[in-house]
Design a protein around this motif. Structure first.
Motif, mmCIF file in Angstrom:
data_model
loop_
_atom_site.group_PDB
_atom_site.id
_atom_site.type_symbol
_atom_site.label_atom_id
_atom_site.label_comp_id
_atom_site.label_asym_id
_atom_site.label_seq_id
_atom_site.Cartn_x
_atom_site.Cartn_y
_atom_site.Cartn_z
ATOM 1 N N THR A 77 -19.181 11.193 5.200
ATOM 2 C CA THR A 77 -18.769 11.427 3.809
ATOM 3 C C THR A 77 -18.553 10.104 3.076
ATOM 4 O OG1 THR A 77 -17.694 13.476 4.488
ATOM 5 C CG2 THR A 77 -17.076 12.596 2.344
ATOM 6 N N ASP A 78 -17.911 9.147 3.729
ATOM 7 C CA ASP A 78 -17.671 7.836 3.114
ATOM 8 C C ASP A 78 -18.980 7.122 2.784
ATOM 9 O OD1 ASP A 78 -14.957 8.232 3.511
ATOM 10 O OD2 ASP A 78 -14.961 7.148 5.425
ATOM 11 N N VAL A 79 -19.998 7.374 3.587
ATOM 12 C CA VAL A 79 -21.284 6.698 3.414
ATOM 13 C C VAL A 79 -22.076 7.308 2.260
ATOM 14 C CG1 VAL A 79 -23.504 6.264 4.546
ATOM 15 C CG2 VAL A 79 -21.387 5.960 5.818
ATOM 16 N N VAL A 80 -21.860 8.592 1.983
ATOM 17 C CA VAL A 80 -22.662 9.286 0.978
ATOM 18 C C VAL A 80 -21.902 9.540 -0.329
ATOM 19 C CG1 VAL A 80 -24.060 11.346 0.540
ATOM 20 C CG2 VAL A 80 -24.005 10.357 2.816
ATOM 21 N N VAL A 81 -20.612 9.819 -0.236
ATOM 22 C CA VAL A 81 -19.816 10.136 -1.424
ATOM 23 C C VAL A 81 -18.931 8.930 -1.762
ATOM 24 C CG1 VAL A 81 -18.152 11.722 -2.456
ATOM 25 C CG2 VAL A 81 -19.786 12.565 -0.751
ATOM 26 N N PRO A 82 -19.118 8.356 -2.952
ATOM 27 C CA PRO A 82 -18.369 7.136 -3.300
ATOM 28 C C PRO A 82 -16.876 7.367 -3.528
ATOM 29 C CG PRO A 82 -20.145 7.579 -4.902
ATOM 30 C CD PRO A 82 -20.082 8.730 -3.958
ATOM 31 N N PHE A 83 -16.124 6.303 -3.263
ATOM 32 C CA PHE A 83 -14.701 6.172 -3.614
ATOM 33 C C PHE A 83 -13.748 7.067 -2.822
ATOM 34 C CE2 PHE A 83 -17.345 5.357 -7.424
ATOM 35 C CZ PHE A 83 -17.233 3.979 -7.426
ATOM 36 N N LEU A 84 -14.181 7.549 -1.657
ATOM 37 C CA LEU A 84 -13.304 8.371 -0.819
ATOM 38 C C LEU A 84 -12.828 7.642 0.429
ATOM 39 C CD1 LEU A 84 -15.116 11.849 -0.900
ATOM 40 C CD2 LEU A 84 -13.220 11.053 -2.327
ATOM 41 N N GLY A 85 -13.360 6.470 0.705
ATOM 42 C CA GLY A 85 -13.043 5.744 1.938
ATOM 43 C C GLY A 85 -11.590 5.308 1.998
ATOM 44 N N PRO A 86 -11.081 5.125 3.217
ATOM 45 C CA PRO A 86 -9.679 4.777 3.392
ATOM 46 C C PRO A 86 -9.364 3.301 3.115
ATOM 47 C CG PRO A 86 -10.751 4.966 5.521
ATOM 48 C CD PRO A 86 -11.751 5.369 4.489
ATOM 49 N N PHE A 87 -10.330 2.414 3.251
ATOM 50 C CA PHE A 87 -10.089 0.980 3.104
ATOM 51 C C PHE A 87 -10.670 0.497 1.781
ATOM 52 C CE2 PHE A 87 -11.412 -3.476 3.850
ATOM 53 C CZ PHE A 87 -10.174 -4.016 4.150
ATOM 54 N N ARG A 88 -9.798 0.028 0.884
ATOM 55 C CA ARG A 88 -10.235 -0.441 -0.431
ATOM 56 C C ARG A 88 -11.253 0.529 -1.049
ATOM 57 N NH1 ARG A 88 -11.272 -6.787 1.035
ATOM 58 N NH2 ARG A 88 -9.161 -7.261 1.653
ATOM 59 N N PRO A 89 -10.816 1.721 -1.411
ATOM 60 C CA PRO A 89 -11.745 2.776 -1.829
ATOM 61 C C PRO A 89 -12.662 2.396 -2.988
ATOM 62 C CG PRO A 89 -9.461 3.537 -1.932
ATOM 63 C CD PRO A 89 -9.431 2.140 -1.429
ATOM 64 N N PHE A 90 -12.169 1.611 -3.948
ATOM 65 C CA PHE A 90 -13.037 1.235 -5.065
ATOM 66 C C PHE A 90 -14.187 0.362 -4.584
ATOM 67 C CE2 PHE A 90 -14.284 -1.772 -8.389
ATOM 68 C CZ PHE A 90 -14.808 -0.873 -9.314
ATOM 69 N N TRP A 91 -13.862 -0.683 -3.841
ATOM 70 C CA TRP A 91 -14.889 -1.623 -3.389
ATOM 71 C C TRP A 91 -15.822 -0.980 -2.371
ATOM 72 C CZ3 TRP A 91 -15.263 -5.236 -6.724
ATOM 73 C CH2 TRP A 91 -14.131 -5.711 -7.383
ATOM 74 N N GLN A 92 -15.270 -0.168 -1.504
ATOM 75 C CA GLN A 92 -16.112 0.558 -0.561
ATOM 76 C C GLN A 92 -16.993 1.552 -1.311
ATOM 77 O OE1 GLN A 92 -14.052 2.134 2.864
ATOM 78 N NE2 GLN A 92 -15.544 3.767 3.084
ATOM 79 N N GLY A 93 -16.432 2.166 -2.336
ATOM 80 C CA GLY A 93 -17.195 3.112 -3.155
ATOM 81 C C GLY A 93 -18.376 2.458 -3.842
#
Length: 185
Positions: A77-93
């Protein structure tokens, strides 16, 4: 093992960014219709495709290694859907957005003959958005994102890409000049 995955994730991301920079540069050159030094025009297109393929392979290695790393904790999900990741969600997004744009370009490249040149070109223009988004992701989320050597690499890459894009939209660009003469612009 986690340190090795983390290091591999960092290095593969940096290599991917450098290769995507080369892809943009050679892509602009290929579109101009000019040869690259002594390389004929048709070979410039092949070089562009091969650098893009290599950049995409390193991007997949970057994402894959971080999915296996217990610290990064990326999931599908983190790889396909932006801004949901647990670590620095904006930058990861931003990285996810760039990855999704690369996927769109890859899929349309594979389907180029079925979707037609107009659709292919329209989606391919997303690479001009993907590159700065990926660069922002690298600076904001990368372990080395604020190190001096990386910021110098990023500034140099940005300078050459901005220079290539300025040439791409200028009247001196071969394709643009031909289009203007034909009255299509």
């Amino acid at each position: 093992m986690d340190n090795a995955l983390w290091a591999f994730g960092r290095v593969s991301g940096i290599i991917s960014l450098v290769l995507f920079t080369g892809t943009v540069l050679v892509g602009v050159l290929a579109r101009s219709g000019r040869p690259l030094l002594v390389v004929p025009r048709f070979s410039v297109t092949l070089i562009h495709r091969n650098i893009a393929l290599l950049a995409t392979a390193f991007l997949v290695l970057h994402v894959g290694s971080l999915m296996l790393d217990s610290y990064a904790k990326l999931n599908v999900t983190d790889v396909v859907v932006p801004f949901l990741g647990p670590f620095r969600p904006f930058w990861q997004g931003l990285g996810t957005v760039a990855f999704d744009l690369v996927l769109a370009v890859v899929v349309t490249s594979l389907l180029r003959h079925r979707i037609g040149p107009r659709t292919f070109r329209a989606v391919h223009w997303f690479t001009y958005a993907m590159w700065p988004i990926a660069l922002a992701h690298a600076i904001g989320n990368g372990t080395n994102g604020t190190s001096r050597w990386f910021l110098l690499l990023a500034a140099g890459s940005a300078a050459v890409v901005v220079g290539a894009l300025a040439w791409r939209v200028s009247a001196n660009f071969l394709e643009t000049a031909k289009t203007r003469q034909g009255g299509l612009l």
